[in-house]
Design a protein around this motif. Structure first.
Motif, PDB file in Angstrom:
ATOM      1  N   ILE A  28       0.861  -1.193   0.000  1.00  0.00           N
ATOM      2  CA  ILE A  28       0.000   0.000   0.000  1.00  0.00           C
ATOM      3  C   ILE A  28       0.891   1.234   0.000  1.00  0.00           C
ATOM      4  O   ILE A  28       1.958   1.238   0.624  1.00  0.00           O
ATOM      5  CB  ILE A  28      -0.955  -0.006   1.223  1.00  0.00           C
ATOM      6  CG1 ILE A  28      -1.885   1.197   1.186  1.00  0.00           C
ATOM      7  CG2 ILE A  28      -0.183  -0.069   2.529  1.00  0.00           C
ATOM      8  CD1 ILE A  28      -2.976   1.159   2.250  1.00  0.00           C
ATOM      9  N   THR A  29       0.478   2.253  -0.715  1.00  0.00           N
ATOM     10  CA  THR A  29       1.180   3.538  -0.751  1.00  0.00           C
ATOM     11  C   THR A  29       0.174   4.632  -0.397  1.00  0.00           C
ATOM     12  O   THR A  29      -0.912   4.707  -0.998  1.00  0.00           O
ATOM     13  CB  THR A  29       1.788   3.815  -2.128  1.00  0.00           C
ATOM     14  OG1 THR A  29       2.730   2.785  -2.436  1.00  0.00           O
ATOM     15  CG2 THR A  29       2.494   5.157  -2.166  1.00  0.00           C
ATOM     16  N   THR A  55       6.617   2.958   1.935  1.00  0.00           N
ATOM     17  CA  THR A  55       6.328   1.618   1.401  1.00  0.00           C
ATOM     18  C   THR A  55       7.616   0.832   1.221  1.00  0.00           C
ATOM     19  O   THR A  55       8.626   1.372   0.742  1.00  0.00           O
ATOM     20  CB  THR A  55       5.616   1.734   0.045  1.00  0.00           C
ATOM     21  OG1 THR A  55       4.474   2.567   0.207  1.00  0.00           O
ATOM     22  CG2 THR A  55       5.172   0.381  -0.469  1.00  0.00           C
ATOM     23  N   TYR A  64       0.137  -0.538  -5.836  1.00  0.00           N
ATOM     24  CA  TYR A  64       0.913   0.404  -5.013  1.00  0.00           C
ATOM     25  C   TYR A  64       2.157   0.902  -5.740  1.00  0.00           C
ATOM     26  O   TYR A  64       2.610   2.012  -5.512  1.00  0.00           O
ATOM     27  CB  TYR A  64       1.278  -0.246  -3.665  1.00  0.00           C
ATOM     28  CG  TYR A  64       2.378  -1.285  -3.727  1.00  0.00           C
ATOM     29  CD1 TYR A  64       3.719  -0.940  -3.535  1.00  0.00           C
ATOM     30  CD2 TYR A  64       2.072  -2.619  -3.973  1.00  0.00           C
ATOM     31  CE1 TYR A  64       4.714  -1.894  -3.584  1.00  0.00           C
ATOM     32  CE2 TYR A  64       3.067  -3.574  -4.019  1.00  0.00           C
ATOM     33  CZ  TYR A  64       4.383  -3.210  -3.827  1.00  0.00           C
ATOM     34  OH  TYR A  64       5.372  -4.158  -3.897  1.00  0.00           O
ATOM     35  N   LYS A  69       1.078   3.940  -7.626  1.00  0.00           N
ATOM     36  CA  LYS A  69       0.882   5.081  -6.722  1.00  0.00           C
ATOM     37  C   LYS A  69       2.223   5.636  -6.244  1.00  0.00           C
ATOM     38  O   LYS A  69       2.384   6.843  -6.041  1.00  0.00           O
ATOM     39  CB  LYS A  69       0.028   4.652  -5.528  1.00  0.00           C
ATOM     40  CG  LYS A  69      -1.447   4.439  -5.886  1.00  0.00           C
ATOM     41  CD  LYS A  69      -2.318   4.355  -4.656  1.00  0.00           C
ATOM     42  CE  LYS A  69      -3.792   4.248  -5.072  1.00  0.00           C
ATOM     43  NZ  LYS A  69      -4.685   4.248  -3.907  1.00  0.00           N
TER      44      LYS A  69
END
Length: 775
Positions: free
Chosen positions: A16-17, A51, A176, A179
């Motif tokens: 996840i970012t 991240t 991610y 992102k």
């Protein structure tokens, strides 16, 4: 930079970012991460979220983390079971990771806030970027209506580029890594480029996905509909007592019982019928099974026709249909005689080789008529797929038997006459070599159990009579040629063409053009003039066309001008067909130096070839003109080497070849010429020009020369001798090794020719030079 440096608790995120302005929640379970969250809550509620590059890594260091993360504030904290904490955060600003401290039991990051680089972007450019992003977003929302509707609602009324890009970056359902690229972008233009690339790529992927889903849905709906309808039809048919599947299978079983075939074949058909009954509900498989069963039932496994054993009748029919072709007729009558004596006998595999139009195909039809056999013609010209011969395997859509089995099925008997037309025109490609597949068909030891891929059962071809035709023996692979008995169908002489025209072609064309027997007549002189002046061929195909043309013109005159009959004379030919097209290149009237007449074979018969040689002062160059092939050029080189080796015998000066150029020319330079037959002709012409000895005008020659002056045999002698006779040649030099071939040529051709058999170049020169001596 030290003033900007901040030391904050840090959490390494997996998969996840978080972007600035983004509100998101995630679960954490690592002890270090939970401790960092607790520390943050006790201090100023600021935490650094970055991240990690590898999701599987449990304890990443600085190198295992991306350089750019985000400073965020914690808005909510919920403890779940199994020591899992759910955190709701809001991204505040980008920050670059300077270094990482792990000594406190949690990650502490020293970070530097990152401001977006200010670049001079004009209002027009910014407006263009904004519109481009809006248009790309609209296209994305169209192909992804599920999440696109909410995204469009949130973006409604946003007219600031930065705000819109933040919204899209936070809400697009992307990986991610993508992102992180948005987070890493250091300027407005760079962030715009990354976002547009993501939007366009996602739009394309979703379009393809939607299209595939639609196709799958349509196919499923169609199959489901077909299944329901088919089941309904089965019920209706049962109620009406009209179950076609049962009736078809019963009909097939009845035909199987009546079929004259071995038990193995019948058992296989019964097995296929049982399978057909079980899959009758499936339209595609059922049609394949139905086609296969019907093919097996249609094949004549044990059904044979009775041959006509009357030799006199066969001889009469062969002579009635064709003039000449004695060897072919003789071989067929021999086969019939052996069959009558042994009551069995192997069917021969004959291959008729000869130029186009000489009656190879039509004689096969006559043989079938003479023997009362079913006639099947299979044209192999241009066939390059092995499946054309062996058939397609039934796993393929549209599979069918090969041409051989299909021909047997059409004939309805297992012993037809099968004509393999143009067997030399087969070719090969990546799908296989059909000539290799023909090896099994034409091998009497193997074709008793010929396996066709479609039939998948042994088919007996041993009783079929195969006759093949070909124009060029050189194009037939050697193993295939070894399985056939070659019979040469040679060119027709003018006299043979005259007989063929009178006995066959004229009557055929009269009937085709609606003329009675007495409405058109041809004089013999007119036919001979038509043969020699308006056609140039080995066969009679063009001659038949010319006769047909004359019949059409006669039909018009009879119908339009009300004539009773038209007589075609030699003088009338020019009126109907125009000026004479072909003229024979007659022999020279005077003996000349450096000019010798050679004999050549062409696909339309024989021809004479005049070879000219000139000697000029020069530097010893050797010139060859007239569009000669490599073989002819090598023959010329061998000839000049022979002459140089015997130069002392002819009193040629030692420096003659250094101070003179030799030029060999063969007229009709636009026509390609090749072959070894002109070797002795070129050597004689060169020696004549060098020693200034004239060559007899009425002498022609053919043969290959070696460096030592030996004369080697050549082919096509019938056509060559015929060409010499037509050109008015009196004396012909032929290689001694060809004497056996000349003995088989009819007296009609040899009459009037003084044929000399030569084995060495000295023999040729003694005959060719005008004074009767070689030197």
């Amino acid at each position: 930079m030290s003033e900007l440096l901040k030391e904050l608790p840090a959490v390494a995120l997996r998969g996840i970012t978080i972007l600035p302005g983004m509100i998101a929640h995630f679960d954490i379970s690592r002890e270090k991460s939970i401790k960092a969250i607790e520390t943050c809550m006790m201090e100023d509620n600021q935490i650094y979220l970055v991240t990690q590059r590898d999701m599987e890594e449990e304890d990443p260091d600085v190198n295992g983390l991306y350089k750019i993360g985000v400073i965020a504030s914690i808005r909510q904290l919920i403890k779940l079971k199994d020591d899992v904490v759910r955190v709701l955060v809001e991204g505040k600003e980008k920050a670059e990771l300077a270094y990482l401290n792990q000594d406190k039991g949690y990650l502490e990051a020293a970070v530097v806030p990152v401001e977006e680089k200010e670049t001079e972007v004009s209002p027009e450019v910014e407006e263009a970027m904004l519109r481009a992003v809006q248009e790309a977003m609209i296209e994305y929302c169209k192909v992804n209506p599920k999440s696109g509707k909410e995204l469009a609602r949130q973006a409604d009324g946003l007219n600031h580029l930065n705000t819109l890009m933040d919204l899209l970056g936070n809400n697009l359902p992307i990986f991610y890594e993508q992102k992180q690229k948005l987070l890493d972008a250091s300027s407005l233009e760079e962030r715009y480029g990354v976002l547009m690339n993501i939007l366009l790529s996602e739009t394309n992927i979703l379009e393809i996905k939607n299209e595939l889903q639609m196709k799958v849905k349509e196919q499923v709906d169609k199959n489901q509909k077909e299944y329901i309808l088919r089941e309904q039809m089965k019920v209706i048919r049962k109620e009406l007592g009209e179950d076609n599947t049962e009736s078809d299978s019963q009909r097939y079983l009845k035909q199987t019982e009546e079929l004259n075939a071995p038990l193995q074949i019948k058992n296989r058909i019964r097995k296929e019928i049982e399978r057909f009954k079980n899959i009758a509900g499936n339209a595609s498989e059922g049609s394949v099974a139905r086609g296969y069963i019907e093919t097996l039932l249609a094949l004549p496994w044990e059904k044979a026709s009775k041959d006509n054993t009357d030799l006199d009748n066969a001889e009469f029919i062969l002579n009635e249909d064709h003039y000449g072709l004695e060897k072919v007729k003789e071989r067929v009558l021999e086969f019939l005689a052996v069959r009558n004596m042994t009551k069995k006998g192997e069917s021969p595999i004959l291959c008729l080789i000869g130029p186009p139009g000489t009656g190879k195909t039509s004689i096969a039809r006559s043989v079938a008529r003479a023997l009362d056999k079913k006639y099947v013609r299979i044209c192999l010209g241009g066939v390059r797929d092995e499946a054309e011969i062996r058939g397609h395997r039934r796993t393929y859509v549209g599979a069918m038997p090969g041409r051989i089995v299909e021909g047997i099925r059409q004939a309805g008997v297992k012993n037809p006459l099968i004509l393999l037309d143009e067997i030399d025109k087969m070719s090969s490609d990546y799908k296989g070599d059909p000539s290799s597949a023909m090896l099994e068909v034409l091998d009497s030891e193997q074709n008793q159990r010929f396996m066709d891929h479609y039939v998948d059962l042994p088919v007996d071809l041993s009783e079929a009579l195969f006759i093949a035709t070909a124009n060029d023996i050189g194009n037939i692979p050697r193993p295939l040629m070894d399985r056939m008995e070659l019979i040469e169908v040679q060119s027709y002489t003018s006299n043979e063409k005259l007989h063929i025209a009178k006995e066959h072609l004229i009557g055929k064309q009269k009937e085709k053009n609606g003329l009675d027997a007495d409405q058109i007549s041809f004089s013999d002189r007119a036919l001979m003039s038509l043969i020699e002046g308006y056609t140039k061929e080995a066969g009679v195909r063009n001659l038949e066309r010319r006769i047909g043309e004359l019949c059409r013109k006669a039909a018009r005159e009879i119908y339009q001008k009300h004539k009773n009959a038209v007589k075609i004379t030699e003088t009338a030919l020019e009126k109907y067909l125009g000026k004479r097209i072909f003229t024979t290149d007659m022999a020279n009237t005077e003996d000349e130096i450096g000019i010798v007449r050679g004999l050549a074979w062409t696909s339309v018969g024989g021809d004479t070839l005049e070879i000219e040689v000139n000697i000029m002062p020069g530097k010893g160059e050797f010139l060859l003109t007239g569009k000669l092939g490599d073989v002819m050029k090598e023959s010329a080189q061998a000839g000049i080497s022979y002459i140089r080796s015997v130069s002392e015998q002819y009193q040629i000066e030692n420096n003659f070849f250094k101070e003179h150029d030799i030029h060999i020319h063969i007229p009709e330079g636009a026509v390609p010429k090749d072959g070894p037959s002109a070797g002795i002709t070129m050597a004689a012409a060169m020696l004549s020009a060098i020693i200034q000895k004239p060559v007899k005008a009425d002498v022609a020659m053919t043969g290959e020369i070696t460096l030592r002056g030996r004369v080697l045999p050549v082919g096509g002698l019938k056509e060559k001798l015929l060409a010499a006779k037509n050109a008015g040649i009196k004396t012909v030099c032929v290689p001694a090794d060809n004497e056996k071939d000349v003995s088989e040529i009819s007296q009609e051709i040899k009459r009037g020719l003084d044929i000399h058999f030569v084995s060495r170049m000295q023999d040729v020169l003694e005959i060719a030079f005008a004074d009767g001596k070689e030197a």
